[in-house]
Design an enzyme around this catalytic site. Sequence first.
Site, PDB file in Angstrom:
ATOM      1  N   GLY A 409      59.025  73.183  77.202  1.00  0.00           N
ATOM      2  CA  GLY A 409      58.983  74.282  76.247  1.00  0.00           C
ATOM      3  C   GLY A 409      59.976  74.122  75.109  1.00  0.00           C
ATOM      4  N   GLU A 432      49.169  55.425  51.619  1.00  0.00           N
ATOM      5  CA  GLU A 432      49.208  53.956  51.552  1.00  0.00           C
ATOM      6  C   GLU A 432      48.082  53.334  52.379  1.00  0.00           C
ATOM      7  OE1 GLU A 432      51.007  51.681  49.809  1.00  0.00           O
ATOM      8  OE2 GLU A 432      51.567  53.483  48.694  1.00  0.00           O
TER       9      GLU A 432
HETATM   10  C1  LIG Z   1      55.131  79.124  73.017  1.00  0.00           C
HETATM   11  C2  LIG Z   1      55.657  79.408  74.393  1.00  0.00           C
HETATM   12  C3  LIG Z   1      55.517  80.662  74.924  1.00  0.00           C
HETATM   13  C4  LIG Z   1      56.043  80.984  76.183  1.00  0.00           C
HETATM   14  N1  LIG Z   1      55.929  82.259  76.655  1.00  0.00           N
HETATM   15  C5  LIG Z   1      56.560  82.586  77.828  1.00  0.00           C
HETATM   16  C6  LIG Z   1      56.569  83.935  78.306  1.00  0.00           C
HETATM   17  O1  LIG Z   1      55.990  84.825  77.689  1.00  0.00           O
HETATM   18  N2  LIG Z   1      57.245  84.213  79.449  1.00  0.00           N
HETATM   19  C7  LIG Z   1      57.891  83.251  80.159  1.00  0.00           C
HETATM   20  O2  LIG Z   1      58.487  83.552  81.179  1.00  0.00           O
HETATM   21  N3  LIG Z   1      57.895  81.941  79.741  1.00  0.00           N
HETATM   22  C8  LIG Z   1      57.251  81.593  78.588  1.00  0.00           C
HETATM   23  N4  LIG Z   1      57.277  80.288  78.149  1.00  0.00           N
HETATM   24  C9  LIG Z   1      57.960  79.250  78.924  1.00  0.00           C
HETATM   25  C10 LIG Z   1      57.001  78.282  79.607  1.00  0.00           C
HETATM   26  O3  LIG Z   1      56.369  78.914  80.656  1.00  0.00           O
HETATM   27  C11 LIG Z   1      57.766  77.031  80.055  1.00  0.00           C
HETATM   28  O4  LIG Z   1      58.199  76.371  78.908  1.00  0.00           O
HETATM   29  C12 LIG Z   1      56.877  76.125  80.888  1.00  0.00           C
HETATM   30  O5  LIG Z   1      56.741  76.671  82.149  1.00  0.00           O
HETATM   31  C13 LIG Z   1      57.413  74.697  81.016  1.00  0.00           C
HETATM   32  O6  LIG Z   1      58.644  74.689  81.621  1.00  0.00           O
HETATM   33  P1  LIG Z   1      59.910  73.967  80.984  1.00  0.00           P
HETATM   34  O7  LIG Z   1      59.973  74.336  79.577  1.00  0.00           O
HETATM   35  O8  LIG Z   1      61.016  74.277  81.873  1.00  0.00           O
HETATM   36  O9  LIG Z   1      59.578  72.419  81.080  1.00  0.00           O
HETATM   37  P2  LIG Z   1      60.353  71.362  81.992  1.00  0.00           P
HETATM   38  O10 LIG Z   1      59.961  71.585  83.413  1.00  0.00           O
HETATM   39  O11 LIG Z   1      61.769  71.326  81.665  1.00  0.00           O
HETATM   40  O12 LIG Z   1      59.646  70.029  81.493  1.00  0.00           O
HETATM   41  C14 LIG Z   1      60.362  68.959  80.863  1.00  0.00           C
HETATM   42  C15 LIG Z   1      59.715  67.650  81.289  1.00  0.00           C
HETATM   43  O13 LIG Z   1      59.948  67.428  82.669  1.00  0.00           O
HETATM   44  C16 LIG Z   1      58.757  67.122  83.344  1.00  0.00           C
HETATM   45  N5  LIG Z   1      58.821  67.619  84.710  1.00  0.00           N
HETATM   46  C17 LIG Z   1      59.312  68.809  85.135  1.00  0.00           C
HETATM   47  N6  LIG Z   1      59.193  68.892  86.474  1.00  0.00           N
HETATM   48  C18 LIG Z   1      58.609  67.752  86.898  1.00  0.00           C
HETATM   49  C19 LIG Z   1      58.208  67.240  88.189  1.00  0.00           C
HETATM   50  N7  LIG Z   1      58.399  67.935  89.281  1.00  0.00           N
HETATM   51  N8  LIG Z   1      57.635  66.035  88.242  1.00  0.00           N
HETATM   52  C20 LIG Z   1      57.431  65.330  87.134  1.00  0.00           C
HETATM   53  N9  LIG Z   1      57.792  65.747  85.905  1.00  0.00           N
HETATM   54  C21 LIG Z   1      58.369  66.942  85.790  1.00  0.00           C
HETATM   55  C22 LIG Z   1      57.674  67.804  82.517  1.00  0.00           C
HETATM   56  O14 LIG Z   1      56.443  67.150  82.689  1.00  0.00           O
HETATM   57  C23 LIG Z   1      58.204  67.631  81.104  1.00  0.00           C
HETATM   58  O15 LIG Z   1      57.823  66.378  80.621  1.00  0.00           O
HETATM   59  C24 LIG Z   1      56.716  79.970  76.915  1.00  0.00           C
HETATM   60  C25 LIG Z   1      56.830  78.692  76.376  1.00  0.00           C
HETATM   61  C26 LIG Z   1      56.322  78.400  75.125  1.00  0.00           C
HETATM   62  C27 LIG Z   1      56.477  77.008  74.582  1.00  0.00           C
HETATM   63  C1  LIG Z   2      51.794  63.511  52.129  1.00  0.00           C
HETATM   64  C2  LIG Z   2      50.937  62.733  51.189  1.00  0.00           C
HETATM   65  C3  LIG Z   2      51.508  62.137  50.077  1.00  0.00           C
HETATM   66  C4  LIG Z   2      50.736  61.444  49.159  1.00  0.00           C
HETATM   67  N1  LIG Z   2      51.324  60.909  48.034  1.00  0.00           N
HETATM   68  C5  LIG Z   2      50.538  60.328  47.078  1.00  0.00           C
HETATM   69  C6  LIG Z   2      51.096  59.869  45.852  1.00  0.00           C
HETATM   70  O1  LIG Z   2      52.309  59.963  45.617  1.00  0.00           O
HETATM   71  N2  LIG Z   2      50.267  59.343  44.904  1.00  0.00           N
HETATM   72  C7  LIG Z   2      48.913  59.229  45.119  1.00  0.00           C
HETATM   73  O2  LIG Z   2      48.215  58.744  44.239  1.00  0.00           O
HETATM   74  N3  LIG Z   2      48.354  59.640  46.306  1.00  0.00           N
HETATM   75  C8  LIG Z   2      49.118  60.201  47.264  1.00  0.00           C
HETATM   76  N4  LIG Z   2      48.560  60.638  48.464  1.00  0.00           N
HETATM   77  C9  LIG Z   2      47.118  60.500  48.658  1.00  0.00           C
HETATM   78  C10 LIG Z   2      46.781  59.429  49.698  1.00  0.00           C
HETATM   79  O3  LIG Z   2      47.008  58.171  49.177  1.00  0.00           O
HETATM   80  C11 LIG Z   2      45.321  59.605  50.164  1.00  0.00           C
HETATM   81  O4  LIG Z   2      45.242  60.827  50.847  1.00  0.00           O
HETATM   82  C12 LIG Z   2      44.902  58.473  51.069  1.00  0.00           C
HETATM   83  O5  LIG Z   2      44.665  57.341  50.290  1.00  0.00           O
HETATM   84  C13 LIG Z   2      43.664  58.780  51.898  1.00  0.00           C
HETATM   85  O6  LIG Z   2      42.590  59.014  51.083  1.00  0.00           O
HETATM   86  P1  LIG Z   2      41.707  60.319  51.231  1.00  0.00           P
HETATM   87  O7  LIG Z   2      42.592  61.474  51.355  1.00  0.00           O
HETATM   88  O8  LIG Z   2      40.736  60.266  50.119  1.00  0.00           O
HETATM   89  O9  LIG Z   2      40.916  60.142  52.599  1.00  0.00           O
HETATM   90  P2  LIG Z   2      39.344  59.917  52.752  1.00  0.00           P
HETATM   91  O10 LIG Z   2      38.996  58.560  52.304  1.00  0.00           O
HETATM   92  O11 LIG Z   2      38.608  61.046  52.167  1.00  0.00           O
HETATM   93  O12 LIG Z   2      39.233  59.990  54.350  1.00  0.00           O
HETATM   94  C14 LIG Z   2      38.471  60.984  55.029  1.00  0.00           C
HETATM   95  C15 LIG Z   2      37.877  60.344  56.272  1.00  0.00           C
HETATM   96  O13 LIG Z   2      36.890  59.390  55.880  1.00  0.00           O
HETATM   97  C16 LIG Z   2      37.118  58.160  56.526  1.00  0.00           C
HETATM   98  N5  LIG Z   2      36.676  57.078  55.645  1.00  0.00           N
HETATM   99  C17 LIG Z   2      36.852  56.947  54.320  1.00  0.00           C
HETATM  100  N6  LIG Z   2      36.308  55.815  53.884  1.00  0.00           N
HETATM  101  C18 LIG Z   2      35.758  55.192  54.946  1.00  0.00           C
HETATM  102  C19 LIG Z   2      35.050  53.965  55.144  1.00  0.00           C
HETATM  103  N7  LIG Z   2      34.799  53.154  54.128  1.00  0.00           N
HETATM  104  N8  LIG Z   2      34.655  53.660  56.392  1.00  0.00           N
HETATM  105  C20 LIG Z   2      34.916  54.463  57.422  1.00  0.00           C
HETATM  106  N9  LIG Z   2      35.580  55.629  57.303  1.00  0.00           N
HETATM  107  C21 LIG Z   2      35.990  55.991  56.066  1.00  0.00           C
HETATM  108  C22 LIG Z   2      38.597  58.128  56.797  1.00  0.00           C
HETATM  109  O14 LIG Z   2      38.897  57.283  57.890  1.00  0.00           O
HETATM  110  C23 LIG Z   2      38.890  59.593  57.117  1.00  0.00           C
HETATM  111  O15 LIG Z   2      38.614  59.818  58.476  1.00  0.00           O
HETATM  112  C24 LIG Z   2      49.344  61.319  49.385  1.00  0.00           C
HETATM  113  C25 LIG Z   2      48.767  61.887  50.521  1.00  0.00           C
HETATM  114  C26 LIG Z   2      49.539  62.592  51.427  1.00  0.00           C
HETATM  115  C27 LIG Z   2      48.886  63.206  52.622  1.00  0.00           C
END
Ligand SMILES: Cc1cc2nc3c(=O)[nH]c(=O)nc-3n(C[C@H](O)[C@H](O)[C@H](O)COP(=O)(O)OP(=O)(O)OC[C@H]3O[C@@H](n4cnc5c(N)ncnc54)[C@H](O)[C@@H]3O)c2cc1C
Ligand SMILES: Cc1cc2nc3c(=O)[nH]c(=O)nc-3n(C[C@H](O)[C@H](O)[C@H](O)COP(=O)(O)OP(=O)(O)OC[C@H]3O[C@@H](n4cnc5c(N)ncnc54)[C@H](O)[C@@H]3O)c2cc1C
Lengths: 672, 672
Positions: A409, A432
């Site tokens: 959590g 890129e």
């Molecule tokens: C958005 C949100 C809302 C929530 N709302 C509520 C609420 O309303 N009331 C409330 O009481 N709680 C609430 N919670 C808490 C939530 O129930 C706990 O976060 C949840 O039970 C997981 O426990 P933890 O955070 O202690 O995880 P941890 O147990 O600390 O997990 C950490 C890691 O350890 C691993 N791990 C832990 N035990 C084992 C084991 N035996 N074997 C292997 N791996 C293990 C886990 O897989 C994980 O990778 C909320 C949490 C969130 C994120």
């Molecule tokens: C945080 C951020 C910063 C950026 N900064 C810059 C910047 O400074 N200057 C700038 O010029 N641009 C910038 N960009 C734009 C960025 O370069 C484009 O978003 C990127 O090139 C991807 O192109 P698109 O968004 O048109 O994706 P699209 O091509 O529309 O992709 C949509 C989907 O179609 C699929 N797809 C597209 N073509 C094919 C194909 N031939 N075959 C199979 N699947 C295909 C893709 O895999 C994807 O699942 C930025 C984008 C982000 C998110």
Amino acid sequence: MAGRMEIEGGAVDQLAGERSRAQFDVDAMKIVWAGSQHAFDVSDRISRLVASDPVFRKDDRTSLGRKDLFQNTLKKMTHALKRIVELRLTEEEGTKLRFFVDQPSYMDLHWGMFIPAIKGQGTEEQQEKWLPLAHKMQIIGCYAQTELGHGSNVQGLETTATFDPKMDEFIIHSPTLTSSKWWPGGLGKVSTHAVVYARLITGGQEHGIHGFIVQIRSLDDHSPLPGVTIGDIGTKFGSGAYNSMDNGVLRFSHVRIPRKQMLMRVCQVTREGNVLQSDVPKQLIYGTMVYVRQTIVSDASAALSKAVCIAVRYSAVRRQFGSQGGGPETQVIDYKTQQSRLFPLLASAYAFRFVGQWLKWLYTDVTQRLEAKDFSTLPEVHACTAGLKSLTTSVTADAIEECRKLCGGHGYLCSSGLPELFAVYVPACTYEGDNIVLLLQVARFLVKTVSQLGSGKQPVGTTAYMGRAEHLLQCTSSASSVEDWLKPSIILEAFEARAFRLAVACAQSISKFESPEAGFAEVSADLLEAAIAHCQLIVVSKFIEKLQEDIPGQGVKEQLRVLCYVYALHLLHKHLGDFLSTGCITPEQAALANEQLRSLYAQVRPNAVTLVDAFNYTDHFLGSALGRYDGNAYPALYAEAWKDPLNDSVVTDGYRDYIRPILKQTIFLSRL
Amino acid sequence: MAGRMEIEGGAVDQLAGERSRAQFDVDAMKIVWAGSQHAFDVSDRISRLVASDPVFRKDDRTSLGRKDLFQNTLKKMTHALKRIVELRLTEEEGTKLRFFVDQPSYMDLHWGMFIPAIKGQGTEEQQEKWLPLAHKMQIIGCYAQTELGHGSNVQGLETTATFDPKMDEFIIHSPTLTSSKWWPGGLGKVSTHAVVYARLITGGQEHGIHGFIVQIRSLDDHSPLPGVTIGDIGTKFGSGAYNSMDNGVLRFSHVRIPRKQMLMRVCQVTREGNVLQSDVPKQLIYGTMVYVRQTIVSDASAALSKAVCIAVRYSAVRRQFGSQGGGPETQVIDYKTQQSRLFPLLASAYAFRFVGQWLKWLYTDVTQRLEAKDFSTLPEVHACTAGLKSLTTSVTADAIEECRKLCGGHGYLCSSGLPELFAVYVPACTYEGDNIVLLLQVARFLVKTVSQLGSGKQPVGTTAYMGRAEHLLQCTSSASSVEDWLKPSIILEAFEARAFRLAVACAQSISKFESPEAGFAEVSADLLEAAIAHCQLIVVSKFIEKLQEDIPGQGVKEQLRVLCYVYALHLLHKHLGDFLSTGCITPEQAALANEQLRSLYAQVRPNAVTLVDAFNYTDHFLGSALGRYDGNAYPALYAEAWKDPLNDSVVTDGYRDYIRPILKQTIFLSRL
Ligand SMILES: Cc1cc2nc3c(=O)[nH]c(=O)nc-3n(C[C@H](O)[C@H](O)[C@H](O)COP(=O)(O)OP(=O)(O)OC[C@H]3O[C@@H](n4cnc5c(N)ncnc54)[C@H](O)[C@@H]3O)c2cc1C
Ligand SMILES: Cc1cc2nc3c(=O)[nH]c(=O)nc-3n(C[C@H](O)[C@H](O)[C@H](O)COP(=O)(O)OP(=O)(O)OC[C@H]3O[C@@H](n4cnc5c(N)ncnc54)[C@H](O)[C@@H]3O)c2cc1C
């Protein structure tokens, strides 16, 4: 403000026990991670400098509204520049300083895209005119390629640059809504200039896409120039994160620029409006591309190692279940499921670091070859860097989220640092070059390489292994014991055979279709897998090559060896279907590999915390209550909570208007 | 404000062409998705009601600061309550209204956890006292179990409830920092009461963890009661998203409550301080658990279908590359890589929907059995619901992010709706049981079931297949053609054999260790895979069972059949290593399955847009410029951008202070 080595006043190092268990020299490992003693010294000094400067604090970032965040970003950048000048930092140091300030901004695009574009595509004359202005930041530039309607397909851009021979000018214009420039970082609110990519038209004829230097804002009062409409494109993923960047929208209404502002290194437009190709080979542009991708791979290892550092430390702090007779509970890092999710990511961080270091070398190599007009390795280098960009960014994005989940959590709180890290990182999978589009380019190259194998053309560089086609098609793994899976030759052969057989199978499938294009399209999902297999092989083999170097420091190489095998064998397990279906290994051999993997995890365990200490990150850079060097996660989480604006008042603001009427049932009166 | 069917004034339906290609009756499919004509009618009516009410607009949510967002949430909830009363909505309709308002709030915990906890764990007397207050909302409650130091391990909670026989009171106390309650939703700023889980101590003896109703805020002025410290725990993942919820921290300093406020249905503390177990069987509590998990699975299909709806529509709108002779470019949904990433998610949305509907039935079944004191199916039901909660939430979380990536760069904008959907959804992998911890419970049950196979005890419910142990260990798949992979029996057998063989292999590995506990711990990574295989089998088999029902509507069943096979065969491909290493299928059979999968994708293609129309989501509910019903993504994205606060002024606020000094070089003067 604590450096990574110092424990804050009086606090106990909760992880001291972990650190005392390490079986290697952490200081020596730090040098390996940094790349050299010099690189370490610079990083170490600059990261402390940033961490100790209150202007650079970032713990409040995720609670700032967009406007405040943006103002804060401008402030930090101006301050960074000031410090760089005051301290007379070198370019290397200045770059590091911006890296550790760790906040996306217009600076990234100015230095990382605008200047390189002019360097790469401008004539000498143009470089002489514009680079000094840009270097001094008398102008601030961005890189305006993407449009609302076109990103991946650059050839589809709609912005036009029409030559007007009467005035010796280009008219830059946005003819449609979808031609609006969309995404360029630094454009929305800061840049005075942009390299704008547009469709060149002269004498009524189209001549493809070219770059143009266009001034977009006044240098006097910063207002957009006539005919130019600019804005920010809105909130992006996450709080804090990439919202410090002013990604922008830009429209041109018949904006005129001098002819000399077309970037003309490769292609020129004469006074008369004729288009001439220069004798500078187009391929020169690839140099910049290799450089940019190398930095992206290096950023991937940085982001991944940050996430892993947080998750490893917190997993050693967090205890849950397993208390025997009132004793302490089990550290969650001791659960094998936790290890099997976390340690492969730790190994990947190192693997990506080393492949990134190798890419730096590759860049130098390519540059030298280009200067000598040797273009022979370019297609292979292009495929290799495209593939590594795609692989490392995809893995890193998923891994950050996995690290967040590994923290239970508490990982969901911004104070863990992980939500912001994820949100700021994921676009690396898209910009890129969309990762899928890039992998398809790799696949195209692989299929071509396979098809030319008979022709006597020897595959080079990272595809050299394909030269041993016959062997790779026939070999069966000789692994017959758990220990055999620690032999680099056995691991490499399995990965080479898998990659090659998948590529060959794709080539064969394609040949069954009426045309290669149709076949390629039809089996493209399989092609992605072949491309990934090839890229994973590159990373594995570069890690193995690293182990062949002379690496000083007690126990250091041994640790790296373990991580290398973890990296390879977890991939083998994850992609077992590939290895088995292509007959590279048998189910029995897979079982042995899996047993070896389990034993490797046990070897990582006592070294895990120290292996992340070797990244030498300050608490400032990590920005995580869970990942603190001293392991005091709980007091830190607790203290962070109270800073939330909702805690400004004890009785919440909306009580009178919205809560009391419910409790007192006055909102229901209308019903009675 | 547009309903899903209406196209806004004058706008063209960009997706009309897609819709005309559909090969099935979308209205009939809507009923299948909703579950019944009645459920459809209610959803349809209420979702339009919410969409047309300006108070419920949510397009500004990701740009609000924490305080404004929280105020806005309080306002919406009060308004929702008002509307429910004014319109005299039924409970079902009221629940739907909150669902479509689609903003996490204290209401979720009040209705979803506080009230059920009292119902499940309170005596009749306690229910009579507290439930009317809670139903009228004269008190507002939350569920305070998790602490800073303990989440998964409930038995490790540190809060104490010490009985004071003199006063007939419990003293609730937080003895350590880590005993602070941490996470409860609705606690931070709203709740007046909490069900607090604490370590019961009477007469100096510990008696495990129990629930207590504790008032925490004044009903007069809402200030925390004496001895109670409360706050919000700070910003969480994303902007908007779950930050509308006041997850809280709570500390007690010797707070006294009447003895009667311990929830005493299962265990009582007498006036003298004696602890008595009542004759109500503990297992009754499982009823609530099955109910809660069933809603989580249903929420998973809702979140997943939302993401898929956005990605499918935008993939049909987006064109990139492939223009021939100036014609339109290829819709990205036509790329096979896009299909192979997207269509399995579409199939999963339907698969989870149906397994969720089945869980509703299971809940009724369990309730009836519990009433008849038949506890025989409980362990199986427990494992099954734990597993399905884990599987569906993990897949959904990853799938939302994949949908975001499928939208390219534009998916990274909040106006796409996907970043917020991801951020608000991911904690479902952690709350109500960490997904890994749950899978280990499933695995424990599977290993136990396997170990009892010889003993004559027949496995029941979703483990019934294990009764055919001998057959499942020996069978080899009879698939010998591409068409064979459309036979439910062949698919089921492969999934059953895989799940069973993985479980048996784990049991065998465990038996090699000195103790079962040590063995279980050591091979737990493999156990996770066995548990996942079992859960996937459940989903596949419930989908196949669904197809055996009478489903009216032209072409509807045929579409569902295609989706069912897509679901199964994409899993087979993804987990090929499992199927091959256990010898359930051969590499040749896998290749046939893959070929069938390709052909199935082609069958989904013309129906894809209409298959997401069948979810019947309003544009309001989707909250996405990319996912609009009418496909007018670009104008919507463009219009959204200008609303960003950064666009309030043309020249940005920090210009004078931070940008001009750089451009005019005045910040460098100090250097000269
Ligand atoms: C958005 C949100 C809302 C929530 N709302 C509520 C609420 O309303 N009331 C409330 O009481 N709680 C609430 N919670 C808490 C939530 O129930 C706990 O976060 C949840 O039970 C997981 O426990 P933890 O955070 O202690 O995880 P941890 O147990 O600390 O997990 C950490 C890691 O350890 C691993 N791990 C832990 N035990 C084992 C084991 N035996 N074997 C292997 N791996 C293990 C886990 O897989 C994980 O990778 C909320 C949490 C969130 C994120
Ligand atoms: C945080 C951020 C910063 C950026 N900064 C810059 C910047 O400074 N200057 C700038 O010029 N641009 C910038 N960009 C734009 C960025 O370069 C484009 O978003 C990127 O090139 C991807 O192109 P698109 O968004 O048109 O994706 P699209 O091509 O529309 O992709 C949509 C989907 O179609 C699929 N797809 C597209 N073509 C094919 C194909 N031939 N075959 C199979 N699947 C295909 C893709 O895999 C994807 O699942 C930025 C984008 C982000 C998110």
